[in-house]
Write a protein that holds these residues in place. Structure first.
Motif, PDB file in Angstrom:
ATOM      1  N   GLY A 144     -10.935  -1.479   7.958  1.00  9.02           N
ATOM      2  CA  GLY A 144     -10.962  -0.801   6.671  1.00  9.02           C
ATOM      3  C   GLY A 144     -11.736   0.504   6.725  1.00  9.02           C
ATOM      4  O   GLY A 144     -11.734   1.279   5.766  1.00  9.02           O
ATOM      5  N   TRP A 160      -7.366  -2.761  -1.213  1.00  9.12           N
ATOM      6  CA  TRP A 160      -6.359  -3.060  -0.193  1.00  9.12           C
ATOM      7  C   TRP A 160      -4.932  -2.962  -0.732  1.00  9.12           C
ATOM      8  O   TRP A 160      -4.010  -2.601  -0.001  1.00  9.12           O
ATOM      9  N   ASN A 192      -1.613  -4.833   6.897  1.00  8.31           N
ATOM     10  CA  ASN A 192      -2.455  -4.568   5.732  1.00  8.31           C
ATOM     11  C   ASN A 192      -2.134  -5.490   4.569  1.00  8.31           C
ATOM     12  O   ASN A 192      -3.027  -6.035   3.919  1.00  8.31           O
ATOM     13  N   ALA A 241      -2.242 -10.133  11.756  1.00  8.11           N
ATOM     14  CA  ALA A 241      -2.700  -8.773  11.456  1.00  8.11           C
ATOM     15  C   ALA A 241      -3.436  -8.109  12.621  1.00  8.11           C
ATOM     16  O   ALA A 241      -3.650  -6.900  12.600  1.00  8.11           O
ATOM     17  N   ASN A 256      -4.540  -8.357   2.968  1.00  3.63           N
ATOM     18  CA  ASN A 256      -4.877  -8.355   1.544  1.00  3.63           C
ATOM     19  C   ASN A 256      -4.697  -9.737   0.936  1.00  3.63           C
ATOM     20  O   ASN A 256      -5.499 -10.173   0.103  1.00  3.63           O
ATOM     21  N   ASN A 285     -13.307  -2.004   1.100  1.00  2.00           N
ATOM     22  CA  ASN A 285     -12.303  -2.595   1.990  1.00  2.00           C
ATOM     23  C   ASN A 285     -12.920  -3.205   3.238  1.00  2.00           C
ATOM     24  O   ASN A 285     -12.386  -4.166   3.797  1.00  2.00           O
ATOM     25  N   TYR A 300      -3.999  -3.517  13.405  1.00  2.00           N
ATOM     26  CA  TYR A 300      -5.189  -2.688  13.216  1.00  2.00           C
ATOM     27  C   TYR A 300      -5.629  -2.035  14.530  1.00  2.00           C
ATOM     28  O   TYR A 300      -6.041  -0.876  14.551  1.00  2.00           O
ATOM     29  N   SER A 348      -9.941   3.637   5.621  1.00  2.83           N
ATOM     30  CA  SER A 348      -9.393   3.684   4.262  1.00  2.83           C
ATOM     31  C   SER A 348      -9.349   5.085   3.671  1.00  2.83           C
ATOM     32  O   SER A 348      -8.368   5.476   3.032  1.00  2.83           O
ATOM     33  N   SER A 397      -2.357  -0.584   0.968  1.00  3.80           N
ATOM     34  CA  SER A 397      -1.131  -1.170   1.517  1.00  3.80           C
ATOM     35  C   SER A 397       0.125  -0.473   1.010  1.00  3.80           C
ATOM     36  O   SER A 397       1.093  -0.290   1.747  1.00  3.80           O
ATOM     37  N   TYR A 450       1.309  -1.544  10.927  1.00  2.00           N
ATOM     38  CA  TYR A 450       0.078  -1.330  10.163  1.00  2.00           C
ATOM     39  C   TYR A 450       0.282  -1.741   8.701  1.00  2.00           C
ATOM     40  O   TYR A 450      -0.606  -2.337   8.086  1.00  2.00           O
ATOM     41  N   TRP A 451       1.459  -1.451   8.158  1.00  3.70           N
ATOM     42  CA  TRP A 451       1.772  -1.814   6.773  1.00  3.70           C
ATOM     43  C   TRP A 451       1.796  -3.333   6.583  1.00  3.70           C
ATOM     44  O   TRP A 451       1.139  -3.872   5.690  1.00  3.70           O
TER      45      TRP A 451
END
Length: 475
Positions: free
Chosen positions: A233, A319, A103, A383, A107, A19, A387, A236, A323, A99-100
């Motif tokens: 990432g 990812w 992600n 994004a 991706n 990731n 993060y 992860s 996600s 965050y969702w």
């Protein structure tokens, strides 16, 4: 949880490396050379590497001390407030929401980059011939083919994951192992092709589009923002903490994955600067391919493009898994819409996977009218904050545990964890301030977070669906 959904150390490590080392590595050398001279680039790697190491240590420590708070760094937001309070629930939901979305958007950036590298072998993906025109909209052959490729990759990955998380994790591991080997071969070739003259002048000013000149410290600051994307990432393994065979593996995978990624990134970015002149590197659209072609010719470019496809395929699996896991784990904490709790018979968060990839499909529609680079830039913009904020939240939560003494028996390790938490917090604050200085980035980030308000009431309107005695909720 079924046996085929438990993840071991090496699969977790592969998720971290896979990731982190995704689409960014192929353009990073050019971006860094544009932002800084060689001295500034190296300074940025040292600064960012140290800051992210502190954050990774925080992630690993929290996974051990608070194993019940699984699902990613954004989950810790609710722990900063009184348990059960509206502030606790709202902060947890908003952090998880941002965050969702960040992600799944990131991706799609990887998926569109995959199509870009595939065009090395299939030039038709860049064909500008017109298929048809409706009003002011014109669909070109290349855009249509890119849309089809991206859609197949997204939903192909979807069905791979439905067959079991461990199987998907093993496939990600193989792809990650292949790309790590490929990148280390690039580093080996680069060592022989390295020319010291290309690194000179080692320290030189950089001028931005507005005509402002940046000295060494300013260059390090600018380049450090760019290098941060190399480390997105690193969390992860934390997201999949509840699926780990051993909780200690989460910390081990995070640290091991970070060091492997650092070795790859620093090696490739430094050697690329020695293989191409600074002028050529700054104006290159495909710096790694241009660099390898100076040594191996066109065949070298083809080989590297193939490595890129393997890299991006593995990153897509990782990812998409991550996600869909984020809202599922948040729902288990009571911080997301209850429907996302639904699982299939294999323990896969099927509803979350469907919704996540359906939203991803909407982003893929942007490839119909925009170039791949434009689509990539767009999703990276929205994004950013998704993060940065969870990293800051995790550092604050670790600091809270140190101050209150919660989970600590005596003072063993408490002082060390406190120093790490302070350094991680300071780094996170600096990155947020520097990374959101651009008004466009800040505005998109705020819109992203604020959009979650539209769905917040669903937490109260819908009855909370509790898992059965086996810990599952039927799809």
């Amino acid at each position: 949880m079924g046996k085929n959904n438990k993840l071991g150390l090496w699969i977790l490590t592969a998720l971290v490396v896979g990731n982190m080392v995704g689409s960014g590595i192929f353009m990073l050398p050019r971006s860094l050379s544009e932002a800084a001279s060689p001295a500034g680039v190296m300074g940025a790697w040292i600064l960012t590497g140290f800051g992210v190491l502190m954050t990774a240590l925080v992630f690993g420590n929290l996974a051990i001390r608070k194993p019940e708070l699984s699902g990613g760094p954004q989950i810790y937001a609710k722990e900063l407030f009184k348990p059960g309070s509206k502030a606790s629930t709202l902060s947890g939901f908003m952090s998880s929401w941002g965050y969702w979305i960040g992600n799944l958007a990131g991706n799609i950036a990887i998926i569109t980059t995959f199509a870009g590298y595939l065009s090395t072998f299939f030039p038709a993906l860049t064909n500008q011939a017109e298929l048809f025109t409706i009003g002011s909209f014109t669909l070109k052959v290349g855009n249509a083919l890119t849309f089809i490729v991206c859609t197949i990759l997204l939903w192909g990955t979807h069905f791979i994951i439905l067959r079991g998380l461990e199987n998907a994790g093993k496939l990600n591991f193989l792809a990650t192992a292949a790309k790590v080997l490929g990148f280390f071969l690039f580093i080996l070739v680069g060592l022989f092709a390295f020319q010291k003259a290309n690194m000179l002048p080692f320290v030189a000013p950089r001028v931005d589009d507005a005509g402002h000149t940046a000295g060494l410290l300013g260059q390090i600051n600018n380049a450090a923002i760019t290098t941060l994307w190399a480390f997105i990432g690193v969390e992860s393994a934390v997201v999949f903490a509840s699926r780990a065979k051993k909780q200690i593996d989460v910390k081990r995978a995070t640290i091991l994955g970070l060091f492997i990624a650092i070795a790859i990134y620093v090696g490739i970015s430094t050697l690329t600067m020695g293989m191409l002149s600074q002028e050529a590197l700054i104006h290159s659209d495909k710096p790694l391919i241009d660099a390898i072609q100076t040594v191996l010719g066109p065949i070298g470019g083809k080989i590297l493009a193939a490595v890129g496809l393997v890299s991006l395929f593995g990153s897509t699996i990782g990812w998409v898994m991550l996600s869909s896991e984020v809202p599922y784990q948040a729902a288990k904490q009571g911080l997301f819409i209850p429907a996302f709790l639904k699982e299939d018979k294999n323990g896969i968060p099927k509803f979350s996977l469907i919704v996540t990839n359906s939203l991803g499909q909407l982003f893929i529609f942007s490839t119909i009218s925009n170039s791949i680079s434009a689509a990539f830039d767009f999703v990276i913009y929205i994004a950013t904050l998704s993060y940065l904020v969870p990293y800051f939240i995790s550092s604050l939560f670790q600091l809270k545990l140190v101050i209150t003494g919660e989970t600590y028996n005596g003072s063993k390790g408490r002082a060390t964890d406190g120093v790490i938490a302070v350094l991680s917090t300071l780094y996170s604050v600096w990155v947020i301030i520097a990374g959101t200085a651009d008004l466009k980035t800040f505005t998109f980030g705020m819109i992203l977070l604020a959009s979650g308000i539209l769905f917040y009431n669903q937490l109260n309107k819908q009855p909370v669906v509790k898992p059965n005695k086996n810990g599952k909720v039927s799809a």
